[in-house]
Write a protein that holds these residues in place. Sequence first.
Motif: not given
Length: 162
Positions: A59-65, A113-121
Amino acid sequence: FYAKSMPKRPLKEFQLGTLGVSPIEPALVIPPNKISTYHSSCTIPTDISILTINPHMHLLGKSFWAYALTPDHDTIRLIRIPQWDFNWQNFYTFKKMLKIPAGSIIYIEGVFDNTSDNPYNPNNPPKEVRDNNGSMRATDEMFQLIITYLPYEEGDEAISLE
């Protein structure tokens, strides 16, 4: 179960990152209130033909390359997911087998993304999250690329997987 003989080339699999052949750098410990980047890489000892890849984060994933760098310094793109969606993770099959030459290095990069801005956190407020040795709980994290391949044979690049 139904074939009269064993497969001539059984599929093989390996993974980078969590529970894989290569470590995550730095260690997958995601501090609260931060966006953090992690890497992993491994060298391919023999020519292989990739059929599928499976990027995996929670759930904290933001991008993957993921990409391969050949000994001749050519880049082979494997996958780029600029906006990770936990609900869309899957095995991605190439249209044709993809040859990765011996000595190539496969690199993966994951941003979390382990911030409050991440809606999936799942944690409010955010708290430290780490790789718990492959825990499948969505509230823990993983960072891996699973690769399904065959030992390369001449002509593999022409075989359609569609």
